[in-house]
Design a protein around this motif. Structure first.
Motif, PDB file in Angstrom:
ATOM      1  N   CYS A  40      -3.665  -8.810  -6.143  1.00  0.00           N
ATOM      2  CA  CYS A  40      -3.053  -7.519  -5.797  1.00  0.00           C
ATOM      3  C   CYS A  40      -4.053  -6.377  -5.932  1.00  0.00           C
ATOM      4  N   HIS A  43      -2.603  -3.656  -8.749  1.00  0.00           N
ATOM      5  CA  HIS A  43      -2.637  -3.849 -10.203  1.00  0.00           C
ATOM      6  C   HIS A  43      -3.622  -4.962 -10.525  1.00  0.00           C
ATOM      7  N   CYS A  64       3.753  -6.229  -9.484  1.00  0.00           N
ATOM      8  CA  CYS A  64       3.986  -4.806  -9.753  1.00  0.00           C
ATOM      9  C   CYS A  64       5.044  -4.195  -8.842  1.00  0.00           C
TER      10      CYS A  64
HETATM   11 ZN    ZN Z   1       0.655  -5.775  -7.722  1.00  0.00          ZN
END
Ligand code: ZN
Length: 440
Positions: A40, A43, A64
């Motif tokens: 990701c 995050h 997230c």
């Molecule tokens: Zn994420």
């Protein structure tokens, strides 16, 4: 600001594969039918929970909760406005947008103009490398083993000595002084703006998608009072903590091989690529830091220990400091980290110049695990011929072995440490165990 016709917004989205756009920044792999996943970008994570579904044009992170379509991805990722996101993607596929008020000219503002100004400046500098004045620049490159073909491959240019050459060339193309200043291309003087880069060899620095965002520039003339290397200052599109020189060229190979080589300078990146090490990148005027690691991990798809990160450092004191700093962040990679130090204190550029392409490849093959390199650095400060020296060295190096993530490697490195110290394993093992307990 004129609104883009909704039909065009939908059409551009339909013609764009979201996996291509996300894939420029995040290495994606198949995650079942119609779905792909990667680390990701919103995050920090060790294993991929960021999913992209190309057929529905949608992304979602199970870690997230970030989600949206290709426009929201560009807005969140590149801090574009909605209009800029649509314009960027339309430009990518050569689609002509229509605006609600009947106009067809793009409402280029903000970041889009900064990208355009940077691209125009790169073109200008590149054209100047052939000028008579640029002789010193061509000589600088030639003396380092870079011919005209190499210069063209990396888009290298020359910034003329005068105060206003680039400024006037870009003004003539319609850029305002304010745009040039915001893009970091000019500095503000008492009588208006003047060229930031003067009398220098110039490397264009591009982002992951290949757009020029800034420059690194090396001084050529003795009467230049400025620093040896001068870079673009922080701008809305140039963030030095995240920028990696060469990443646009090496991205594909890094993501395919899960391997990256971190070198120290622009000429080192060039030397490595020309020698066949096409996964080499460098930071731009700043130390390798945690934001660089986040960018690299996403491009590598760094979620297993099978990857490799190789650092090359100058063997001097500054290089040793850089190595220890990199080691402090080493645990943020899932990949194995290594250090490659060239013989006789040569950097990759000098190594290629003196000993050829094969020597650069051999340097990478001769890499040593980062722990071993750091252990050696720690031991170098002690007199191992004395009992006091050995005890001090053990105390300094035991935490390094204790911190090794892969616990199956620890006994082996404990033996390595014992051998380097000339001590019994029975003395070294308890020290490592104590250090491990202390750090927990
Ligand atoms: Zn994420």
């Amino acid at each position: 600001m004129a609104r883009i016709r909704q039909a065009d917004v939908d059409e551009v989205k339909a013609r764009t594969n979201i996996a291509d756009i996300v894939g420029e920044r995040v290495a994606l792999k198949s995650a079942g039918v119609g779905s792909m996943k990667g680390l990701c970008p919103f995050h920090d994570e060790r294993s991929p929970s960021f999913h992209v579904r190309p057929q529905v044009g949608y992304y979602h992170c199970f870690g997230c909760g970030e989600s949206g379509d290709v426009y929201s991805f560009l807005r969140a990722m590149d801090h574009l406005t909605f209009t800029e996101s649509v314009e960027r993607l339309a430009g990518r596929i050569g689609y002509t947008l229509h605006y609600e008020d009947g106009g067809s000219a793009p409402e280029t503002s903000g970041r889009t103009r900064l990208y355009q100004a940077s691209t125009a400046a790169a073109e200008y500098f590149r054209s100047q490398l052939a000028s008579a004045e640029a002789e010193a620049g061509r000589r600088f490159l030639g003396e380092r083993g870079f011919d005209a073909g190499a210069a063209a491959h990396f888009g290298i240019g020359y910034a003329p000595k005068g105060w206003n050459n680039m400024r006037d060339a870009l003004r003539a193309q319609g850029f305002s002084d304010e745009e040039l200043a915001t893009a970091g291309l000019v500095s503000q003087g008492q009588r208006g703006v003047y060229d930031r880069f003067r009398g220098r060899v110039v490397w264009p620095i591009r982002d992951l998608t290949g757009q020029t965002i800034g420059f690194g520039a090396r001084k050529l003339y003795d009467d230049d009072q400025g620093p040896k290397y001068l870079n673009t200052p922080e701008t809305p599109i140039y963030k030095k903590a995240q920028v990696l020189y060469g990443l646009d060229l090496s991205k594909k190979d890094i993501s395919r091989s899960h391997r990256v080589v971190v070198v120290e300078g622009y000429t080192d990146v060039m030397a490595c690529h020309l020698a066949g090490i096409t996964t080499a990148i460098a930071t731009c005027g700043t130390a390798f830091g945690s934001d660089h690691i986040s960018v690299l991990r996403r491009v590598m798809g760094d979620d297993s220990a099978s990857g490799e990160v190789i650092f090359t450092f100058d063997p001097d004191a500054a290089g040793q400091k850089a190595a220890l700093r990199a080691f402090a962040d080493e645990k943020r990679f899932a990949a194995q980290t290594y250090v490659a130090v060239a013989p006789d204190g040569l950097d990759p550029c000098d190594l290629r110049l003196n000993r050829g392409d094969g020597a650069v490849r051999a340097l990478m093959d001769a890499k040593a695990p980062m722990f071993e390199f750091v252990i050696d650095q720690k031991l170098a400060g002690f007199d191992l011929a004395s009992v006091e020296g050995r005890v001090g060295a053990l105390r300094a190096a035991a935490p390094i072995v204790a911190e090794i993530r892969d616990s199956s490697l620890r006994p082996g490195y404990t033996r390595v440490l014992a051998r380097k110290l000339g001590m019994d394993l029975g003395e070294v093992t308890p020290a490592v165990e104590r250090a491990a307990r202390g750090s927990r």
